[in-house]
Write a protein that holds these residues in place. Structure first.
Motif, short mmCIF file in Angstrom:
data_model
loop_
_atom_site.label_atom_id
_atom_site.label_comp_id
_atom_site.label_asym_id
_atom_site.label_seq_id
_atom_site.Cartn_x
_atom_site.Cartn_y
_atom_site.Cartn_z
N GLU A 153 -1.21 -13.46 -5.01
CA GLU A 153 -2.58 -13.73 -4.57
C GLU A 153 -3.25 -12.46 -4.11
OE1 GLU A 153 -5.91 -14.28 -2.09
OE2 GLU A 153 -3.96 -13.60 -1.29
N PHE A 154 -2.55 -11.65 -3.29
CA PHE A 154 -3.14 -10.42 -2.76
C PHE A 154 -3.43 -9.43 -3.88
CE2 PHE A 154 -2.67 -6.05 -1.31
CZ PHE A 154 -3.60 -6.01 -0.29
N THR A 155 -2.46 -9.25 -4.78
CA THR A 155 -2.63 -8.28 -5.87
C THR A 155 -3.81 -8.66 -6.75
OG1 THR A 155 -0.27 -7.77 -5.86
CG2 THR A 155 -1.51 -7.19 -7.84
N GLY A 156 -3.92 -9.94 -7.10
CA GLY A 156 -5.05 -10.38 -7.91
C GLY A 156 -6.38 -10.17 -7.22
N ARG A 157 -6.40 -10.46 -5.92
CA ARG A 157 -7.65 -10.35 -5.17
C ARG A 157 -8.11 -8.90 -5.05
NH1 ARG A 157 -8.02 -10.87 0.74
NH2 ARG A 157 -5.83 -11.52 0.64
N ILE A 158 -7.20 -8.00 -4.67
CA ILE A 158 -7.63 -6.62 -4.44
C ILE A 158 -7.93 -5.91 -5.76
CG2 ILE A 158 -5.33 -5.51 -4.40
CD1 ILE A 158 -6.41 -3.87 -1.97
N ARG A 159 -7.20 -6.23 -6.81
CA ARG A 159 -7.48 -5.56 -8.09
C ARG A 159 -8.75 -6.08 -8.74
NH1 ARG A 159 -1.29 -4.50 -10.07
NH2 ARG A 159 -1.07 -2.53 -8.93
N SER A 160 -9.06 -7.34 -8.51
CA SER A 160 -10.33 -7.86 -9.01
C SER A 160 -11.50 -7.18 -8.31
CB SER A 160 -10.39 -9.38 -8.79
OG SER A 160 -11.65 -9.89 -9.15
N LEU A 161 -11.38 -7.01 -6.99
CA LEU A 161 -12.44 -6.34 -6.25
C LEU A 161 -12.52 -4.87 -6.65
CD1 LEU A 161 -14.66 -6.53 -4.13
CD2 LEU A 161 -12.91 -6.16 -2.35
N ALA A 162 -11.36 -4.21 -6.84
CA ALA A 162 -11.36 -2.82 -7.27
C ALA A 162 -12.07 -2.66 -8.61
CB ALA A 162 -9.93 -2.29 -7.35
N ALA A 163 -11.87 -3.63 -9.51
CA ALA A 163 -12.54 -3.56 -10.82
C ALA A 163 -14.05 -3.62 -10.66
CB ALA A 163 -12.06 -4.70 -11.71
N SER A 164 -14.53 -4.35 -9.64
CA SER A 164 -15.98 -4.42 -9.41
C SER A 164 -16.53 -3.08 -8.94
CB SER A 164 -16.29 -5.51 -8.38
OG SER A 164 -15.94 -5.11 -7.06
N PHE A 165 -15.65 -2.21 -8.42
CA PHE A 165 -16.05 -0.85 -8.04
C PHE A 165 -15.80 0.13 -9.19
CE2 PHE A 165 -15.14 -2.50 -3.65
CZ PHE A 165 -16.41 -2.31 -3.13
N GLY A 166 -15.45 -0.39 -10.37
CA GLY A 166 -15.20 0.46 -11.52
C GLY A 166 -13.83 1.09 -11.56
N ARG A 167 -12.90 0.52 -10.79
CA ARG A 167 -11.54 1.07 -10.74
C ARG A 167 -10.61 0.09 -11.46
NH1 ARG A 167 -9.46 1.99 -5.30
NH2 ARG A 167 -8.62 3.99 -6.02
N ARG A 168 -10.12 0.47 -12.61
CA ARG A 168 -9.38 -0.47 -13.46
C ARG A 168 -7.88 -0.41 -13.27
NH1 ARG A 168 -12.94 -4.29 -15.01
NH2 ARG A 168 -14.93 -3.29 -15.54
N ASP A 169 -7.35 0.67 -12.73
CA ASP A 169 -5.90 0.77 -12.62
C ASP A 169 -5.46 1.13 -11.20
OD1 ASP A 169 -6.94 3.29 -12.59
OD2 ASP A 169 -5.45 4.17 -13.93
N ARG A 170 -6.27 0.85 -10.24
CA ARG A 170 -5.96 1.12 -8.84
C ARG A 170 -6.38 -0.10 -8.02
NH1 ARG A 170 -4.50 4.62 -11.50
NH2 ARG A 170 -4.66 6.88 -11.30
N PRO A 171 -5.80 -0.24 -6.86
CA PRO A 171 -4.76 0.58 -6.24
C PRO A 171 -3.37 0.12 -6.65
CG PRO A 171 -5.51 -1.05 -4.67
CD PRO A 171 -6.34 -1.25 -5.92
N LEU A 172 -2.40 1.03 -6.49
CA LEU A 172 -1.00 0.65 -6.62
C LEU A 172 -0.60 -0.19 -5.41
CD1 LEU A 172 0.57 4.07 -7.75
CD2 LEU A 172 -0.52 2.29 -9.15
N ILE A 173 0.35 -1.11 -5.58
CA ILE A 173 0.78 -2.00 -4.52
C ILE A 173 2.09 -1.47 -3.94
CG2 ILE A 173 1.40 -4.36 -3.91
CD1 ILE A 173 -1.51 -4.00 -4.84
N PHE A 174 2.06 -1.17 -2.65
CA PHE A 174 3.21 -0.62 -1.92
C PHE A 174 3.67 -1.67 -0.92
CE2 PHE A 174 4.20 2.86 1.52
CZ PHE A 174 5.54 2.52 1.49
N SER A 175 4.85 -2.24 -1.14
CA SER A 175 5.37 -3.28 -0.24
C SER A 175 6.49 -2.71 0.62
CB SER A 175 5.92 -4.47 -1.05
OG SER A 175 4.87 -5.27 -1.52
N SER A 176 6.43 -3.09 1.88
CA SER A 176 7.50 -2.76 2.80
C SER A 176 8.61 -3.80 2.63
CB SER A 176 6.97 -2.77 4.23
OG SER A 176 8.04 -2.60 5.15
N LEU A 177 9.83 -3.34 2.41
CA LEU A 177 10.98 -4.23 2.23
C LEU A 177 11.97 -4.02 3.37
CD1 LEU A 177 12.88 -6.14 0.69
CD2 LEU A 177 13.62 -4.16 -0.67
N HIS A 178 12.28 -5.11 4.08
CA HIS A 178 13.32 -5.08 5.10
C HIS A 178 14.58 -5.68 4.48
CE1 HIS A 178 10.37 -5.00 8.77
NE2 HIS A 178 10.06 -4.12 7.83
#
Length: 425
Positions: free
Chosen positions: A236-261
């Motif tokens: 859900e988060f990845t789809g939401r932020i990348r859709s918004l990034a595309a509206s700013f003309g950014r097609r391949d950003r941002p990369l998703i960095f997850s913290s793993l415990h």
């Protein structure tokens, strides 16, 4: 369709902070000595970057706090040659000209390995002249303007403005320009008074999952640092932020960095035993207090451990000023019917992704997210602890490399090279 970049790896301190230590337990412990051991280990393991969090007050998440991160990372830059240096610095309590100079200098002294993890800070206002923390909207508006200004300052020298040859440098002042920024929060004339950066700009990381954080990350971040405890939340988060990034003309950003415990074991049984021991050792009163913080300082004193949290005690998200993304995660879990005990246990990882198992099983979980396209960069834990270092360097990373997910060596000299990001301009 271009081939997908390999998964990138980051070493930190397992969700904790370098710099936090308990003087009562070990009055002689040196955090720089710890980091000076971790940094070469990370480089020997071909880990792409080191990550340093930050705290701006006494006692909120640790006995002491954290070392000043830019100075700390500048020191580590002299102990490494390839590993990137991701430094957390607040946009709420700093000004853009100073930030541009500090990160520009770190990029120079590290020969192009600087990254700025932009945060708007949930704590520390009492130390910077604020009667109360500015609202999330105010903090993110300031952060957007700071990034506009710092980017303009880093770009204020045109390519070719400084030419070096035959033992001398020649400056073409006609290629160095004022930025003359006039904004809501800052007036900055410029230009930047340090030479062009090896990377053009430091790599921009950003941490924040609230509405304002997602907008900031979608517009500016090259990598977003996130707490994504489940695959469903990650998708859900990845789809939401990348859709918004595309509206700013950014097609391949941002990369998703997850913290793993990760809780590692040589066998599944050992890993599960260690996880049980960790759960059994939880101080339930302290755990309840931690959960209350995760729920926006909700009062849970009247809720039994095996009861669910009543809706009436859950916060209205729009009224939350601190750590709104975490509050959203824990409030959603409470509404799903998890008991207070379940939530107290989950709060030990503060809403981060947690896995238990052998290195091969942890690799399975990482590979699943990577193949789903919701994981580009992953934290692999604290290399300062010998046992964890062994599991990561001699177990997890070789397994991920065997699967072709993680690269076997550095791709270049700069952090941008190793993250497969273009030179910024």
């Amino acid at each position: 369709m271009t081939e997908r970049r390999t998964l990138k790896t980051v070493a930190g301190s397992g969700g904790q902070h370098w710099g936090i230590y308990d003087l009562a337990l070990d009055p002689t412990r040196s955090t720089m000595a710890d980091a000076a051991r971790i940094a070469p280990r990370a480089e020997a393991a071909k880990i792409d970057a080191l990550f340093l969090a930050d705290l701006l007050q006494f006692g909120n998440q640790g006995a002491i706090g954290a070392q000043e991160p830019l100075i700390f990372m500048a020191a580590l830059s002299q102990l490494t040659t390839h590993t990137g240096l991701i430094t957390t610095v607040s946009s709420t309590f700093n000004d853009p000209f100073t930030l541009a100079r500090q990160f520009g200098t770190l990029d120079h002294v590290s020969n192009g390995r600087a990254a700025w993890n932009v945060v708007t800070s949930a704590f520390g206002e009492e130390n910077y002249g604020y009667a109360e923390i500015p609202s999330p909207g105010q903090r993110y508006a300031r952060a957007e303007e700071i990034l506009e200004v710092t980017h303009a300052l880093w770009d204020s020298w045109e390519p070719g403005a400084l030419r070096v040859g035959e033992g001398a440098a020649r400056l073409d002042t006609g290629k160095v320009h004022r930025i003359d920024h006039r904004g809501e929060h800052f007036d900055v004339a410029g230009p930047l008074n340090i030479p062009p950066l090896p990377q053009g700009r430091p790599v921009i990381f950003q941490a924040g999952q609230s509405e304002g954080g997602v907008r900031l990350g979608a517009r500016f971040a090259e990598v977003v640092f996130t707490s994504l405890p489940t695959i469903e939340i990650a998708q859900e988060f990845t789809g939401r932020i990348r859709s918004l990034a595309a509206s700013f003309g950014r097609r391949d950003r941002p990369l998703i960095f997850s913290s793993l415990h990760a809780t590692y074991g040589a066998t599944e049984e050992e890993a599960l035993r260690l996880a049980r021991e960790r759960t059994d050792s939880i101080d339930l009163d302290a755990g309840r207090a931690r959960l209350e913080s995760m729920l926006g300082d909700a009062d849970l004193s009247g809720v039994g451990l095996d009861e669910t949290v009543p809706e009436s005690l859950l916060p209205e998200i729009t009224g939350i000023s601190r750590r709104r993304g975490r509050v959203e995660i824990f409030a959603a879990w409470a509404r799903q019917g998890r008991t207070l005990r379940d939530l107290v246990i989950a709060a030990q990882d503060t809403g981060h992704w947690a896995e238990t198992g052998t290195p091969e099983q942890i690799a399975d979980a990482i590979e699943e997210r990577y193949r789903l396209g919701v994981l580009d960069v992953v934290s692999v834990g604290d290399l300062g602890e010998d046992r964890t270092h062994d599991f990561v360097a001699n177990g997890l990373l070789p397994e991920l490399r065997r699967r072709g997910i993680v690269g076997s060596d550095y791709l270049g000299a700069t952090l941008r090279d190793n993250l497969e990001l273009p030179l910024a301009r």
